[in-house]
Design a protein around this motif. Structure first.
Motif, PDB file in Angstrom:
ATOM      1  N   ASN A  22       0.817  -1.199   0.000  1.00  0.00           N
ATOM      2  CA  ASN A  22       0.000   0.000   0.000  1.00  0.00           C
ATOM      3  C   ASN A  22       0.855   1.255   0.000  1.00  0.00           C
ATOM      4  O   ASN A  22       1.986   1.250   0.468  1.00  0.00           O
ATOM      5  CB  ASN A  22      -0.903   0.005   1.232  1.00  0.00           C
ATOM      6  CG  ASN A  22      -1.772  -1.226   1.298  1.00  0.00           C
ATOM      7  OD1 ASN A  22      -2.611  -1.453   0.442  1.00  0.00           O
ATOM      8  ND2 ASN A  22      -1.545  -2.062   2.305  1.00  0.00           N
ATOM      9  N   CYS A  23       0.271   2.298  -0.535  1.00  0.00           N
ATOM     10  CA  CYS A  23       0.957   3.591  -0.597  1.00  0.00           C
ATOM     11  C   CYS A  23      -0.045   4.669  -0.247  1.00  0.00           C
ATOM     12  O   CYS A  23      -1.140   4.719  -0.826  1.00  0.00           O
ATOM     13  CB  CYS A  23       1.510   3.805  -2.008  1.00  0.00           C
ATOM     14  SG  CYS A  23       2.195   5.441  -2.312  1.00  0.00           S
ATOM     15  N   SER A  24       0.297   5.509   0.706  1.00  0.00           N
ATOM     16  CA  SER A  24      -0.563   6.639   1.047  1.00  0.00           C
ATOM     17  C   SER A  24       0.187   7.933   0.774  1.00  0.00           C
ATOM     18  O   SER A  24       1.417   7.973   0.867  1.00  0.00           O
ATOM     19  CB  SER A  24      -0.993   6.564   2.515  1.00  0.00           C
ATOM     20  OG  SER A  24       0.133   6.582   3.365  1.00  0.00           O
ATOM     21  N   TYR A  25      -0.553   8.961   0.421  1.00  0.00           N
ATOM     22  CA  TYR A  25       0.067  10.246   0.116  1.00  0.00           C
ATOM     23  C   TYR A  25      -0.785  11.362   0.682  1.00  0.00           C
ATOM     24  O   TYR A  25      -1.897  11.126   1.167  1.00  0.00           O
ATOM     25  CB  TYR A  25       0.264  10.392  -1.394  1.00  0.00           C
ATOM     26  CG  TYR A  25      -0.991  10.265  -2.214  1.00  0.00           C
ATOM     27  CD1 TYR A  25      -1.422   9.022  -2.666  1.00  0.00           C
ATOM     28  CD2 TYR A  25      -1.757  11.376  -2.549  1.00  0.00           C
ATOM     29  CE1 TYR A  25      -2.572   8.883  -3.416  1.00  0.00           C
ATOM     30  CE2 TYR A  25      -2.914  11.249  -3.301  1.00  0.00           C
ATOM     31  CZ  TYR A  25      -3.308   9.997  -3.731  1.00  0.00           C
ATOM     32  OH  TYR A  25      -4.466   9.871  -4.472  1.00  0.00           O
ATOM     33  N   LYS A  69      -9.252   8.647  -0.562  1.00  0.00           N
ATOM     34  CA  LYS A  69      -8.469   8.219   0.609  1.00  0.00           C
ATOM     35  C   LYS A  69      -6.991   8.518   0.430  1.00  0.00           C
ATOM     36  O   LYS A  69      -6.193   8.238   1.328  1.00  0.00           O
ATOM     37  CB  LYS A  69      -8.667   6.721   0.846  1.00  0.00           C
ATOM     38  CG  LYS A  69     -10.079   6.330   1.221  1.00  0.00           C
ATOM     39  CD  LYS A  69     -10.183   4.834   1.479  1.00  0.00           C
ATOM     40  CE  LYS A  69     -11.603   4.452   1.876  1.00  0.00           C
ATOM     41  NZ  LYS A  69     -11.747   2.997   2.102  1.00  0.00           N
ATOM     42  N   LYS A  70      -6.637   9.058  -0.730  1.00  0.00           N
ATOM     43  CA  LYS A  70      -5.226   9.337  -1.040  1.00  0.00           C
ATOM     44  C   LYS A  70      -4.381   8.086  -0.797  1.00  0.00           C
ATOM     45  O   LYS A  70      -3.402   8.107  -0.025  1.00  0.00           O
ATOM     46  CB  LYS A  70      -4.714  10.519  -0.220  1.00  0.00           C
ATOM     47  CG  LYS A  70      -5.328  11.863  -0.634  1.00  0.00           C
ATOM     48  CD  LYS A  70      -4.681  13.020   0.084  1.00  0.00           C
ATOM     49  CE  LYS A  70      -5.088  14.350  -0.518  1.00  0.00           C
ATOM     50  NZ  LYS A  70      -6.537  14.586  -0.490  1.00  0.00           N
ATOM     51  N   SER A  71      -4.775   7.016  -1.444  1.00  0.00           N
ATOM     52  CA  SER A  71      -4.023   5.775  -1.271  1.00  0.00           C
ATOM     53  C   SER A  71      -4.059   4.945  -2.542  1.00  0.00           C
ATOM     54  O   SER A  71      -4.965   5.078  -3.379  1.00  0.00           O
ATOM     55  CB  SER A  71      -4.588   4.973  -0.101  1.00  0.00           C
ATOM     56  OG  SER A  71      -5.881   4.501  -0.406  1.00  0.00           O
ATOM     57  N   SER A  72      -3.056   4.078  -2.653  1.00  0.00           N
ATOM     58  CA  SER A  72      -2.949   3.173  -3.787  1.00  0.00           C
ATOM     59  C   SER A  72      -2.456   1.836  -3.263  1.00  0.00           C
ATOM     60  O   SER A  72      -1.795   1.767  -2.216  1.00  0.00           O
ATOM     61  CB  SER A  72      -1.963   3.717  -4.813  1.00  0.00           C
ATOM     62  OG  SER A  72      -1.702   2.771  -5.840  1.00  0.00           O
ATOM     63  N   SER A  73      -2.779   0.780  -3.979  1.00  0.00           N
ATOM     64  CA  SER A  73      -2.249  -0.521  -3.613  1.00  0.00           C
ATOM     65  C   SER A  73      -1.717  -1.222  -4.853  1.00  0.00           C
ATOM     66  O   SER A  73      -2.214  -1.027  -5.958  1.00  0.00           O
ATOM     67  CB  SER A  73      -3.327  -1.386  -2.949  1.00  0.00           C
ATOM     68  OG  SER A  73      -4.335  -1.701  -3.883  1.00  0.00           O
TER      69      SER A  73
END
Lengths: 111, 113
Positions: A22-25, A69-73
């Motif tokens: 996961n990646c959050s920004y 959600k400002k996120s990527s997976s």
């Protein structure tokens, strides 16, 4: 300065299992990219997903993006020992096109 | 096809010595060029980028400088290395500035003793 934060920092799985990173920004982005780095080597681009896209596939890779959600997976299906590497997300900021890398997830796939 | 070459691959230098890392791109014209530094177990920090010959932008004040003497050549230099300059240096290029994917070289590992 870093923009993306990958989670987990390290992941160890058995061959054949799926791996999810996961990646959050924090700020609005133009696009988000995932890169792979084998130990001591340069980074290799895997996939780019634009801010108006929600999901993208490339072979065994599946990337999702949730801008609310400002996120990527990043999902790697049916993992192989050769998938062992560090995986980085990079966000291209909306206002100035700066690209910022996270600290990465170190994936170990055990044969 | 396009290729990127970066050298030397490994370098051990004493504190106070000069540095020159070189990067060349083949198979494309007017690439955007970048120098990144990666500390152990960390992400990448953008040091310099260039959108054309002689055009250098610096992201962080530091002991390093960059030059682009030719369209496809990018050089990272220092007059006097510090211990804190140790790290893994990566050169990259892109077709599209900012939004496009980056193509990386194999990296140069610098150890300053």
């Amino acid at each position: 300065s870093q923009q993306g934060e990958e989670d987990p920092q390290a992941l160890s799985i058995q061959e054949g299992e799926n791996a999810t990173m996961n990646c959050s920004y924090k700020t609005s982005i133009n696009n988000l990219q995932w890169y792979r780095q084998n130990s001591g080597r340069g980074l290799v681009h895997l996939i780019l997903i634009r801010s108006n896209e929600r999901e993208k596939h490339s072979g065994r890779l599946r990337v999702t993006l949730d801008t609310s959600k400002k996120s990527s997976s990043l999902l790697i299906t049916a993992s192989r020992a050769a998938d062992t590497a560090s995986y980085f997300c990079a966000t291209v900021l909306y206002n100035n096109n700066d690209m910022r890398f996270g600290a990465g997830t170190r994936l170990t796939v055990k044969p | 096809s396009q290729t990127i070459h970066q050298w030397p691959a490994t370098l051990v230098q004493p504190v106070g010595s000069p540095l020159s890392l070189e990067c060349t791109v083949e198979g494309t014209s007017n690439p955007n060029l970048y120098w990144y530094r990666q500390a152990a177990g960390r992400g990448l920090q953008l040091l310099f980028y260039s959108v054309g010959i002689g055009q250098i932008s610096s992201e962080v004040p530091q002991n390093l400088s960059a030059s682009r003497p030719q369209d496809r050549q990018f050089i990272l230099s220092s007059k006097k290395l510090l211990l804190s300059d140790s790290g893994f240096y990566l050169c990259a290029w892109s077709i599209v500035w900012g939004t496009g994917e980056l193509f990386f070289g194999e990296g140069s590992r610098l150890t300053v003793l």
